[in-house]
Design a protein around this motif. Structure first.
Motif, short mmCIF file in Angstrom:
data_model
loop_
_atom_site.label_atom_id
_atom_site.label_comp_id
_atom_site.label_asym_id
_atom_site.label_seq_id
_atom_site.Cartn_x
_atom_site.Cartn_y
_atom_site.Cartn_z
N GLY A 102 56.52 -10.58 69.95
CA GLY A 102 56.77 -11.98 69.58
C GLY A 102 55.83 -12.92 70.30
N LEU A 103 55.50 -12.60 71.54
CA LEU A 103 54.57 -13.40 72.32
C LEU A 103 53.17 -13.32 71.72
N GLU A 104 52.74 -12.11 71.43
CA GLU A 104 51.41 -11.88 70.86
C GLU A 104 51.23 -12.60 69.54
N ALA A 105 52.27 -12.61 68.71
CA ALA A 105 52.18 -13.22 67.38
C ALA A 105 51.94 -14.72 67.45
N SER A 106 52.27 -15.35 68.58
CA SER A 106 52.09 -16.79 68.72
C SER A 106 50.77 -17.15 69.38
N ALA A 107 50.02 -16.16 69.85
CA ALA A 107 48.81 -16.43 70.61
C ALA A 107 47.65 -16.87 69.71
N ALA B 165 47.33 -8.42 61.56
CA ALA B 165 47.15 -9.62 60.73
C ALA B 165 46.83 -10.83 61.60
N LEU B 166 47.20 -10.77 62.86
CA LEU B 166 46.90 -11.86 63.80
C LEU B 166 45.41 -12.15 63.85
N ILE B 167 44.59 -11.12 63.72
CA ILE B 167 43.14 -11.32 63.81
C ILE B 167 42.42 -11.14 62.48
N THR B 168 43.12 -10.64 61.46
CA THR B 168 42.46 -10.45 60.16
C THR B 168 42.83 -11.52 59.13
N ARG B 169 43.84 -12.33 59.42
CA ARG B 169 44.27 -13.33 58.44
C ARG B 169 43.15 -14.35 58.20
N LYS B 170 43.16 -14.94 57.02
CA LYS B 170 42.10 -15.88 56.65
C LYS B 170 42.27 -17.25 57.29
N VAL B 171 43.52 -17.64 57.53
CA VAL B 171 43.79 -18.96 58.09
C VAL B 171 44.08 -18.85 59.58
N SER B 172 43.27 -19.52 60.38
CA SER B 172 43.45 -19.58 61.84
C SER B 172 43.68 -18.22 62.49
N PRO B 173 42.78 -17.27 62.30
CA PRO B 173 42.94 -15.99 62.99
C PRO B 173 42.76 -16.18 64.49
N ALA B 174 43.45 -15.38 65.26
CA ALA B 174 43.33 -15.45 66.72
C ALA B 174 41.96 -14.92 67.15
N PHE C 223 35.08 -3.60 63.48
CA PHE C 223 35.85 -4.77 63.88
C PHE C 223 35.01 -5.72 64.73
N SER C 224 34.10 -5.15 65.52
CA SER C 224 33.31 -5.97 66.43
C SER C 224 32.32 -6.86 65.70
N THR C 225 32.17 -6.69 64.39
CA THR C 225 31.28 -7.56 63.62
C THR C 225 31.98 -8.84 63.18
N ARG C 226 33.29 -8.92 63.38
CA ARG C 226 34.03 -10.12 63.00
C ARG C 226 33.69 -11.27 63.95
N GLU C 227 33.64 -12.47 63.41
CA GLU C 227 33.28 -13.63 64.22
C GLU C 227 34.30 -13.90 65.32
N ASN C 228 35.55 -13.57 65.08
CA ASN C 228 36.61 -13.87 66.05
C ASN C 228 36.90 -12.72 67.00
N VAL C 229 36.07 -11.67 66.95
CA VAL C 229 36.27 -10.51 67.82
C VAL C 229 35.03 -10.27 68.67
N SER C 230 35.22 -10.24 69.99
CA SER C 230 34.15 -9.86 70.91
C SER C 230 34.59 -8.57 71.59
N GLU D 74 46.66 -17.01 75.33
CA GLU D 74 46.67 -18.46 75.26
C GLU D 74 47.19 -18.89 73.90
N PHE D 75 47.79 -20.07 73.84
CA PHE D 75 48.55 -20.45 72.66
C PHE D 75 48.06 -21.74 71.98
N GLY D 76 46.84 -22.12 72.28
CA GLY D 76 46.27 -23.29 71.62
C GLY D 76 46.73 -24.59 72.24
N THR D 77 46.25 -25.69 71.67
CA THR D 77 46.58 -27.02 72.18
C THR D 77 47.19 -27.88 71.09
#
Length: 304
Positions: free
Chosen positions: A115-120, A169-178, A209-216, A239-242
Motif C-alpha cells: 500500500g505504501l509503494e502504490a502511493s509513491a 503498473a506503478l512504473i508502466t502506467r501511461k499517466v504519472s508513472p513513478a 526496462f532500463s530503456t524507459r525514461e522513468n527507470v534508471s 517519496e510521495f510527491g508534492t
C-alpha cells in the motif's frame, strides 16, 4: 537529494506523519470508495462528524479505537483477514521508526509495504541479493515464491505472482508513472534463481526496462568493492510527491525488508543517511549504458 526544508518540517514536527496510521487511512479510504460511500455517508453510518473520518483517512486521528475500525470494516465489507491487519495497524504506537514484526498484532500475510509503494512517486533502491520486486519477471517471482511458501497450492502461488506483477503498473502506467532509480549489486546477476533460462529472461527484462525514461538502472560491479565500508543490506527510499504549494504530500520513508519483519524509518536523519548511501552506491556503479550492456552479456552467458 530531495528538497528538504518542507520534508524536514513534516517529518520532524507533525504527529500525523506516523506511517501505520497513514497506511490504515489509505486502506479505509480505498475500501470506502469501493463501497460507493462518500465521507458524509460513511460518517453518518458511524454517527460521526465528517471531519472525524477525514482525519482518520489522512492518518491524523489522535485516538483510534479498535472497535471503530472493526465497525468501519463491517460497513465497507472488508474481509476478516484484511480487517485483522487494519486493527493491528490501529494499535501501533505513534513512532517515527517502526519495526513491523511479522505476526505481532498484524497478521504475517498482511502486506503493509504494498500500500505504501502504490502511493509513491519516486523510489530509490539498492538491492544486494535479489531483483527488486517491481522489476521481476513472472518466472523469477514464481521461483522465489515456491521456495518461500512451500506449503502453498499452485493457485495460491499464481495469485502471489499476479499480485507482484500488478504492482509493476506503478512504473508502466501511461499517466504519472513513478520514477525508479535502482542500483543492483552484481551478485544479483550471478545468483541463480529458477535456473539458467529464467535468469537469462530476467536479465533481458531488466535491460529492456532500463530503456524507459522513468527507470534508471545501474549495476554495482564486484570490482567496486564495498563503497560505503559497511553492508547496508537492501533498502528503498520512497517519496510521495508534492502538493500545489510544493510541500511534500507525505514525509519520505525508508523501507528495509527483513526475514522476521520490516523496518520503516521516517526520521529526517535516517532518511538523509540512506539518501547519502544511495548516492554513494550510484557513483560507484556502472553508468546506465554499460550496466545495460552487462545485463545483456550475462544473459547470453546463461544460455550459451
Amino acid at each position: 537529494m530531495r528538497a528538504s526544508a518542507g520534508s524536514d518540517r513534516l517529518s520532524a514536527d507533525s504527529a500525523s506523519s506516523t506511517l501505520p496510521r497513514r497506511q490504515l487511512g489509505r486502506y479505509l479510504r480505498d475500501w470506502r470508495t469501493q463501497a460507493g460511500l462518500t465521507i458524509a455517508g460513511a460518517s453518518k453510518l458511524m454517527e460521526w462528524g465528517a471531519s472525524t473520518l477525514q482525519r482518520l483517512e489522512k492518518g491524523q486521528a489522535d485516538r483510534i479505537r479498535t472497535i471503530d475500525i472493526q465497525e468501519l470494516c463491517r460497513i465497507y465489507g472488508i474481509p476478516d483477514e484484511l480487517a485483522d491487519g487494519l486493527k493491528g495497524l490501529a494499535q501501533q504506537a505513534a513512532v517515527k521508526s517502526w519495526w513491523h514484526a511479522y505476526g505481532d498484532l498484524i497478521p504475517e500475510n498482511f502486506d503493509v509495504y504494498v500500500g505504501l509503494e502504490a502511493s509513491a512517486q519516486q523510489l530509490s533502491s539498492y538491492q544486494s541479493e535479489l531483483v527488486l520486486g517491481l522489476l521481476q519477471t513472472a518466472e523469477y517471482a514464481m521461483a522465489l515464491n515456491r521456495l518461500g511458501y512451500p506449503g502453498d497450492s499452485e493457485a495460491e502461488l499464481d495469485r502471489r505472482v499476479q499480485l507482484r506483477l500488478q504492482r509493476q503498473a506503478l512504473i508502466t502506467r501511461k499517466v504519472s508513472p513513478a520514477t525508479v532509480d535502482v542500483v543492483l549489486n552484481e551478485s544479483v546477476l550471478r545468483r541463480v534463481v529458477g535456473g539458467a533460462k529464467v535468469m537469462a529472461a530476467q536479465l533481458r527484462h531488466l535491460a529492456d526496462f532500463s530503456t524507459r525514461e522513468n527507470v534508471s538502472l545501474r549495476i554495482l560491479p564486484f570490482a567496486a568493492g564495498v563503497p560505503l565500508g559497511v553492508s547496508t543490506g537492501p533498502f528503498t527510499v520512497l517519496e510521495f510527491g508534492t502538493d500545489s504549494k510544493g510541500q511534500p504530500i507525505e514525509p519520505p520513508v525508508v523501507y528495509a525488508e527483513g526475514f522476521t519483519g520490516d523496518l520503516y524509518l521516517e526520521r529526517r536523519t535516517d532518511v538523509r543517511r540512506y539518501d547519502r548511501a544511495h548516492e554513494c552506491l550510484r557513483r560507484s556503479a556502472l553508468d546506465i549504458q554499460p550496466s545495460r550492456h552487462l545485463l545483456r552479456q550475462v544473459a547470453k552467458e546463461y544460455v550459451a
